[in-house]
Design an enzyme around this catalytic site. Structure first.
Site, PDB file in Angstrom:
ATOM      1  CE1 TYR A 148      -2.513   2.874   2.478  1.00 46.86           C
ATOM      2  CE2 TYR A 148      -3.929   2.347   0.698  1.00 46.86           C
ATOM      3  CZ  TYR A 148      -3.781   3.279   1.658  1.00 46.86           C
ATOM      4  OH  TYR A 148      -4.397   4.879   1.828  1.00 46.86           O
ATOM      5  CG  ASP A 243       5.761   4.093   0.318  1.00 47.18           C
ATOM      6  OD1 ASP A 243       4.682   3.545   0.162  1.00 47.18           O
ATOM      7  OD2 ASP A 243       6.159   4.879   1.138  1.00 47.18           O
ATOM      8  CE  LYS A 271       2.730   5.203   7.974  1.00 49.44           C
ATOM      9  NZ  LYS A 271       0.840   5.552   8.338  1.00 49.44           N
TER      10      LYS A 271
HETATM   11  P1  KE4 Z   1      -0.321   8.499   4.354  1.00 48.75           P
HETATM   12  O1  KE4 Z   1      -1.372   9.062   3.080  1.00 48.75           O
HETATM   13  O2  KE4 Z   1      -1.733   7.556   5.102  1.00 48.75           O
HETATM   14  O3  KE4 Z   1      -0.499   9.896   5.310  1.00 48.75           O
HETATM   15  O4  KE4 Z   1       0.499   7.411   3.537  1.00 48.75           O
HETATM   16  C1  KE4 Z   1      -0.544   6.393   3.175  1.00 48.75           C
HETATM   17  C2  KE4 Z   1       1.267   6.039   3.336  1.00 48.75           C
HETATM   18  C3  KE4 Z   1       1.730   5.655   1.762  1.00 48.75           C
HETATM   19  N1  KE4 Z   1       3.230   4.048   1.595  1.00 48.75           N
HETATM   20  C4  KE4 Z   1       3.218   3.552   3.533  1.00 48.75           C
HETATM   21  C5  KE4 Z   1       3.793   2.302   3.327  1.00 48.75           C
HETATM   22  C6  KE4 Z   1       2.279   3.568   4.068  1.00 48.75           C
HETATM   23  O5  KE4 Z   1       2.032   2.510   4.924  1.00 48.75           O
HETATM   24  C7  KE4 Z   1       0.876   4.423   3.866  1.00 48.75           C
HETATM   25  C8  KE4 Z   1      -0.320   4.321   4.485  1.00 48.75           C
HETATM   26  N2  KE4 Z   1       0.054   3.479   5.868  1.00 48.75           N
HETATM   27  C9  KE4 Z   1      -1.551   3.228   6.729  1.00 48.75           C
HETATM   28  C10 KE4 Z   1      -1.895   1.845   7.454  1.00 48.75           C
HETATM   29  N3  KE4 Z   1      -1.254   0.628   7.105  1.00 48.75           N
HETATM   30  C11 KE4 Z   1      -2.274   4.595   7.407  1.00 48.75           C
HETATM   31  C12 KE4 Z   1      -3.493   4.474   7.765  1.00 48.75           C
HETATM   32  C13 KE4 Z   1      -4.671   4.356   7.144  1.00 48.75           C
HETATM   33  O6  KE4 Z   1      -4.873   4.399   6.406  1.00 48.75           O
HETATM   34  O7  KE4 Z   1      -5.358   5.188   8.090  1.00 48.75           O
END
Ligand code: KE4
Length: 431
Positions: A148, A243, A271
């Site tokens: 993801y 990523d 994060k």
């Molecule tokens: P954000 O757009 O949520 O800040 O980041 C996206 C993203 C990109 N790359 C990786 C490897 C990520 O894990 C994420 C976001 N992670 C999720 C949790 N697995 C965020 C939690 C959510 O979607 O509420």
């Protein structure tokens, strides 16, 4: 078993929220859909704990999905934020803070010559894809099933995390013309990558891979897999985007690329780098990054990119993480917890396997440790949900999905870990 906690206030807040916010949440995985029941509304957090609207306090292993590695409401972060807020919250003009955090980021990730800040991990990966497509003049991208990278259109094809949790890994609304350019390989199967390159000669702009996947649960790269990935990108003239939104500053200060000695062309961060405030970043080699406007023709922008409060929280957080001895201490605690859980599960005869990477881990309810998305999908999701609910009752908040990582932070002291293991012991019995 601990007495049933009252969650009346959370329930009424959820009811009110659902009337005007789709699903009552601003990010799907928070809705507890995978584990059943209603989401808890949180009113405060401190160190390793969060407290819900009914004043129930939990040891927290969500950690806001990664950012809270130094603990909730760390005084060094909150004091710096209070001072910064008094100087104004946003200027729409450059500040020294952005250069300070950029310097700290590049010092931590030497594969980057330059970095650009955005407001989320999604923005970071979305922008990185556009940059790679522009730099190579190619349209297709290769990602991995179960990984993801945020909810950018091109990346919501067989995605992990909330998309896998809700069983909609390829979202409606992504135009077929666009989805066609997203090719999915199988993580840890390098031959599946080579095959896609061969079938799509001279048209793949990049391969995007999580530093260590955490969105199908934590899955480790097989020996040599990442190195082979870099090699196959070179062979076919594609860029490697790593990523590290989740793995950055999580495995160690320099992320997965430091652990596995990989030199990606572009790195995405998020994060931890924002310390709980909205920050994402993407950076890479100078000749690539100079394609970005206003220097080059690739447009990318953001009203709150490099926001002074967000930069302040990120700087304060990285300063704590950069101190001598922090990671050895953090990783030692992570090991105490994960070894403890493994031992308890074995004793209880519970079929599961635990995978950890730095200060994150996943307990898979599958005796065979997953090495790819198919393995993660073979978990006993009902057993996971029973375990999640029991742990919640026992005062421990786990991520509400089998396809997520648990996050350990500096505030998870040996005493907190001891209490966590006591809860695990109780909850594993007759699971
Ligand atoms: P954000 O757009 O949520 O800040 O980041 C996206 C993203 C990109 N790359 C990786 C490897 C990520 O894990 C994420 C976001 N992670 C999720 C949790 N697995 C965020 C939690 C959510 O979607 O509420």
């Amino acid at each position: 078993m601990a007495a049933k906690k009252s969650t009346k206030k959370s329930s009424s807040l959820f009811l009110a929220a659902k009337k005007i916010i789709p699903g009552g949440v601003n990010s799907p995985v928070r809705a507890f859909s995978a584990v059943g029941g209603k989401p808890l509304f949180i009113k405060k957090a401190s160190g390793p704990t969060i407290t819900d609207a009914d004043n129930n306090t939990y040891i927290d292993y969500i950690g806001s999905w990664g950012p809270m590695i130094v603990g909730h409401a760390h005084p060094a972060v909150t004091k710096a934020l209070a001072k910064a807020a008094a100087r104004g919250t946003s200027f729409g003009a450059p500040t020294e803070l952005e250069t300070t955090l950029a310097r700290m980021t590049i010092d931590a990730f030497p594969s980057m010559d330059m970095v650009r800040f955005v407001s989320s991990g999604t923005e970071a990966t979305m922008s990185a894809l556009r940059l790679a497509r522009a730099y190579t003049g190619r349209d297709k991208i290769i990602k991995f099933e179960g990984c993801y990278h945020g909810h950018g259109d091109s990346l919501l094809v067989k995605a992990g995390s909330g998309a896998a949790t809700l069983g909609i890994p390829s979202s409606p609304g992504v135009p077929k013309t666009l989805a066609r350019n997203t090719l999915n390989a199988q993580y840890n199967h390098i031959e599946s990558v080579e095959k896609l390159f061969k079938k799509n000669p001279d048209s793949v702009a990049c391969v995007i891979v999580e530093g260590v996947p955490g969105n199908m649960g934590v899955v480790l790269p097989k020996e040599g897999f990442l190195q082979a990935l870099k090699k196959v990108c070179r062979k076919y003239g594609a860029l490697l985007i790593m990523d590290e939104v989740m793995s950055g500053f999580r495995l160690c200060y320099g992320g997965a690329q430091q652990v596995f000695k990989i030199d990606p062309d572009i790195t995405c961060l998020g994060k931890v780098i924002g310390g709980g405030m909205p920050v994402g970043a993407f950076g890479g080699k100078k000749e690539i990054m100079e394609q970005l406007a206003p220097l080059g023709p690739v447009y990318q922008a953001g009203t709150l990119s490099g926001n002074p409060l967000a930069m302040t929280a990120g700087i304060a957080t990285l300063k704590i993480l950069g101190r001598k001895g922090v990671y050895p201490r953090l990783l030692k605690r992570a090991k105490t917890l994960t070894d403890g859980i493994t031992k308890i599960a074995e004793k209880a005869g519970v079929e599961c396997s635990l995978t950890s990477a730095g200060a994150m881990f996943t307990l898979f309810f599958n005796a065979k440790r997953p090495v790819d998305y198919a393995g993660a999908c073979a978990c006993d999701l009902k057993k996971f949900s029973r375990y999640f609910k029991r742990m919640l009752e026992a005062g421990v908040m786990l991520p509400p999905s089998q396809f997520e990582a648990n996050f350990i932070g500096l505030a998870h002291t040996p005493e907190v870990i001891g209490r966590t293991l006591e809860a695990v012991e109780k909850c594993m019995k007759r699971l």
